[in-house]
Write an enzyme that holds these catalytic residues in place. Structure first.
Site, short mmCIF file in Angstrom:
data_model
loop_
_atom_site.label_atom_id
_atom_site.label_comp_id
_atom_site.label_asym_id
_atom_site.label_seq_id
_atom_site.Cartn_x
_atom_site.Cartn_y
_atom_site.Cartn_z
CG LEU A 241 -2.01 1.27 1.35
CD1 LEU A 241 -2.39 1.45 -0.10
CD2 LEU A 241 -2.46 1.10 2.55
CE1 TYR A 242 6.09 5.74 1.74
CE2 TYR A 242 7.22 3.68 0.71
CZ TYR A 242 6.90 4.63 1.25
OH TYR A 242 8.18 5.52 0.95
CB ALA A 243 4.46 0.11 -3.03
CB THR A 245 0.11 5.59 -0.66
OG1 THR A 245 1.16 5.53 -0.43
CG2 THR A 245 -0.88 5.10 -0.43
#
Length: 430
Positions: A241-243, A245
């Site tokens: 999810l970090y990637a 965003t």
């Protein structure tokens, strides 16, 4: 008797209702209204009430947007003083995430060369806030005022731009960490997407509009298997999810560049390490646990494959950030209106020399003079990728970027800082 399914509510022929479908159009509208109301309330709950709360209400690092204190003549005087140029050709730079790892080093470097620098940070508790406070104190001694506030606070951002006509913004504030996204996904949307949009909204309405350099991430390459990673490679397969965003941030940057004429440069950092680093990074908590005699978990890939990272020393990253600022062209709009095409760029900032994580541990053992207790584990399917490797030819050509610090040298500097900061220098790295 036939058992009724929820699918039986749908007419088999357009405009023709089945005999047992008795709801009126008014009832259906009410149901839809109720449904979307619940969705809206749910979103409000997620983004405003699910953020972590402190067990100690007095802890300033856990304050919400509503409790930040800013404004007034004395505060404005500090803001102006910090952002004042000391050289004729200097920049006036707003650095978001200034009390973070990269933010602290970039702010200090800008101040040293004579630029005006104002920091902004919310001092959240993703990791030990006392480390952020120590970085803040370091910057304060250098003449950099770090405003305590959040990038989602539009009123604060507008006020800062009213007080100082910033020429540049170095946007480094973000919710970092790949694995933490599984525990608190809403914080990533709140900071990395909503916060970025809020900042861009204020910047596009500013007069003059600032040029913006911001931190993307090497994580956008996700499941890409082509090496080394080039800016031209596909980035549509995020592994976390970090990637996702950060990739969303790149698309948002493109949109604001196209519509409003904002000059935007994205920097894809590759595994940054060094003094004053982040405690959630492997090199940092490996050092902590090795010194405490605790076992460390080292991941291996499929079929016992090597996990490697393109570790990049903080001083090299800072040079890349300053190079991006120095070559950033002016935004072409003012007051939210585009006057012409504006610069839009993205660069890899890495070391181009992937090193197996096992080698990193061996170097730390030698520097700390302590043997690590190694626990080899399979790489979890939680967003981590097996390797990273940067192609930096574009940054070399356009930014003059040239990393010079190998992992052995960089870790030696980190270990010396760590032992001095946490252990009072009792064990010197050699």
């Amino acid at each position: 008797m036939k058992q009724m399914s929820h699918l039986d509510d749908i007419p088999s022929t357009p405009g023709k209702f089945k005999p047992y479908f008795h709801r009126t159009r008014w009832q259906s509208s009410v149901a839809k209204l109720a449904f979307w109301s619940l969705v809206f309330v749910g979103l409000i709950f997620i983004f405003f009430y699910r953020s972590p709360v402190s067990s100690n209400p007095a802890d300033p690092s856990r304050r919400s947007l509503r409790t930040y204190s800013w404004g007034g003549p004395a505060w404005e005087k500090r803001v102006r003083s910090s952002a004042r140029l000391r050289t004729r050709r200097g920049f006036s730079v707003l650095v978001t995430g200034a009390a973070g790892f990269v933010g602290t080093h970039v702010s200090a470097a800008l101040k040293r060369r004579g630029d005006g620098v104002l920091g902004l940070d919310n001092f959240n508790d993703y990791y030990d806030p006392s480390l952020k406070r120590a970085r803040q104190a370091l910057l304060e001694r250098s003449g950099v005022f770090v405003v305590e506030g959040d990038i989602n606070d539009a009123a604060l951002l507008k006020k800062l731009f009213e007080v100082v006509p910033f020429t540049h913004v170095m946007h480094l504030a973000a919710q970092a960490g790949v694995r933490y996204a599984m525990e608190n996904p809403s914080s990533y949307v709140h900071s990395n997407i909503a916060g970025f949009v809020n900042l861009l909204e204020v910047c596009k309405s500013a007069n003059p509009q600032p040029a913006i350099v911001w931190a993307s991430s090497s994580s956008v390459y996700g499941l890409n298997t082509k090496v080394p990673f080039s800016e031209k490679d596909r980035t549509d397969q995020p592994a976390s999810l970090y990637a996702a965003t950060k990739k969303a941030g790149e698309e948002i940057a493109h949109t604001y560049n196209h519509i409003y004429g904002l000059s935007l440069t994205g920097l894809r950092f590759f595994t940054v390490y060094g003094p004053w680093g982040r405690p959630d990074m492997a090199y940092f908590f490996f050092t902590r646990d090795i010194l405490k005699g605790k076992a460390i978990s080292i991941f291996e890939g499929v079929n016992h494959g090597t996990v490697a990272r393109d570790f990049t020393y903080i001083d090299d990253i800072v040079k890349g950030c300053l190079g991006a600022l120095d070559t950033a062209e002016k935004s072409t709009g003012s007051g939210g209106k585009k006057r012409g095409a504006a610069q839009l760029r993205v660069f890899n900032l890495g070391n181009t020399s992937p090193v197996p994580v096992t080698d990193l541990v061996t170097i730390l053992e030698r520097l700390l003079k302590v043997k690590a207790k190694r626990n080899i584990m399979k790489l979890p399917r939680n967003g981590d990728v097996q390797f990273t490797h940067a192609n930096i030819s574009s940054a070399q050509r356009e930014l003059g970027y040239k990393p010079t610090t190998d992992l052995q040298t960089g870790l030696k500097k980190f270990a010396r800082w760590y032992l001095g900061y946490y252990n009072g220098g009792k064990k010197a790295a050699s």
